[in-house]
Design a protein around this motif. Structure first.
Motif, PDB file in Angstrom:
ATOM      1  N   GLU A   1      -3.085  11.227   2.590  1.00 30.97           N
ATOM      2  CA  GLU A   1      -1.951  10.648   1.892  1.00 30.97           C
ATOM      3  C   GLU A   1      -0.641  11.074   2.550  1.00 30.97           C
ATOM      4  OE1 GLU A   1      -1.257   8.679  -1.163  1.00 30.97           O
ATOM      5  OE2 GLU A   1      -3.129   7.955  -0.286  1.00 30.97           O
ATOM      6  N   SER A   2       0.306  10.161   2.584  1.00 32.75           N
ATOM      7  CA  SER A   2       1.640  10.471   3.076  1.00 32.75           C
ATOM      8  C   SER A   2       2.307  11.494   2.160  1.00 32.75           C
ATOM      9  CB  SER A   2       2.488   9.194   3.101  1.00 32.75           C
ATOM     10  OG  SER A   2       3.854   9.499   3.239  1.00 32.75           O
TER      11      SER A   2
ATOM     12  N   ARG B   1       8.394   6.091  -3.136  1.00 32.74           N
ATOM     13  CA  ARG B   1       7.617   4.989  -2.564  1.00 32.74           C
ATOM     14  C   ARG B   1       8.114   3.683  -3.169  1.00 32.74           C
ATOM     15  NH1 ARG B   1       1.376   7.136  -1.843  1.00 32.74           N
ATOM     16  NH2 ARG B   1       1.936   9.212  -1.056  1.00 32.74           N
TER      17      ARG B   1
ATOM     18  N   TYR C   1       1.595   4.335   3.171  1.00 34.33           N
ATOM     19  CA  TYR C   1       1.523   5.675   2.597  1.00 34.33           C
ATOM     20  C   TYR C   1       0.174   6.349   2.866  1.00 34.33           C
ATOM     21  CZ  TYR C   1       5.807   4.039   0.554  1.00 34.33           C
ATOM     22  OH  TYR C   1       7.071   3.523   0.404  1.00 34.33           O
TER      23      TYR C   1
ATOM     24  N   ASN D   1      -1.402  -0.599   0.864  1.00 35.66           N
ATOM     25  CA  ASN D   1      -0.836   0.746   0.763  1.00 35.66           C
ATOM     26  C   ASN D   1      -0.894   1.519   2.073  1.00 35.66           C
ATOM     27  OD1 ASN D   1       0.501   2.656  -0.920  1.00 35.66           O
ATOM     28  ND2 ASN D   1      -1.370   3.867  -1.055  1.00 35.66           N
TER      29      ASN D   1
END
Length: 248
Positions: A204-205, A210, A225, A222
């Motif tokens: 995950e980023s 977001r 991210y 997605n």
């Protein structure tokens, strides 16, 4: 030899730490790999102590290139050489599914003294034994293949025929998660075969803010991210398994 395909120099360093003997440096592995930036090549060759082979592929899709694309390929080969790459990974086909020998010869000449691998353009050819002979005639050192199938198990018959037909004249680098015992069950020189794989994960980023209304890709999945993350533990485990199976 175990080669790991990586996206960027940071992954190249992680692959080396995990036990890779060589890396294939790419960008956009989601497209099957395209030419990385000069900065990525420069940093990988400067910081890795194992050989760095650079894929030279201007776009995803097929391997039938326009004259403009081929001109850019030759320039990218020259740039990789200048930046200290140990080899390049290339491949050119004709409309009827044969190796484009004229272009392969020209690209091989441009690449020397670097090593040259033909990538999985080979798996899109109409006749693997004909393609092996054409690559040898063009002076290519190594060919990457999963036996013209999605995985090495399904392509095992073609791989064994390739290895036998090559007869040590060109190295066959097997991808697609092969069982080496099934490749070595005949009078095959172990130094005639290399192995190639990757171990890609995602994390995950760390972005906290977001915007759900904007996405950069073609699908709203997605991906803005998520980040690629080379799985060094998986590479080390697969490399150990390959070597153990080959030894048995």
């Amino acid at each position: 030899m175990i080669e790991i395909c990586v996206e960027g120099f940071e992954e190249a360093l992680a692959a080396e730490q995990a036990g890779a003997d060589r890396v294939e440096l790419c960008a956009a592995l989601s497209e099957g790999g395209i030419t990385p930036s000069i900065a990525q090549i420069r940093l990988a060759t400067a910081r890795c102590s194992i050989p760095v082979y650079v894929i030279i592929r201007p776009r995803g899709g097929d391997f039938l290139y326009t004259e403009a694309e081929f001109e850019a390929i030759l320039e990218d080969i020259a740039a990789a050489k200048t930046e200290g790459a140990d080899g390049v990974v290339i491949g050119f086909l004709t409309e009827d599914g044969r190796i484009d020998i004229a272009r392969m010869k020209k690209a091989v000449a441009a690449a020397r003294p670097m090593g040259v691998t033909c990538h999985r353009a080979f798996d899109m050819t109409r006749d693997p034994e004909e393609a092996i002979d054409d690559l040898i005639a063009a002076g290519v050192d190594r060919v990457l293949s999963s036996g013209q199938c999605s995985n090495a198990q399904d392509g095992l018959g073609v791989l064994k025929a390739m290895i036998g037909h090559a007869d040590g004249r060109i190295i066959v680098m097997v991808c697609g998660d092969p069982d080496p015992r099934l490749l070595f069950d005949g009078p095959v020189r172990p130094d005639a075969i290399d192995f190639h794989f990757g171990a890609t994960g995602y994390r995950e980023s760390p972005m906290r803010f977001r915007n759900p209304r904007v996405f950069m890709g073609k699908e709203q999945d997605n991906r803005e991210y998520r980040r690629r993350a080379l799985d060094g533990e998986a590479i080390a485990a697969r490399a150990e398994r390959l070597l153990r199976l080959a030894a048995s």
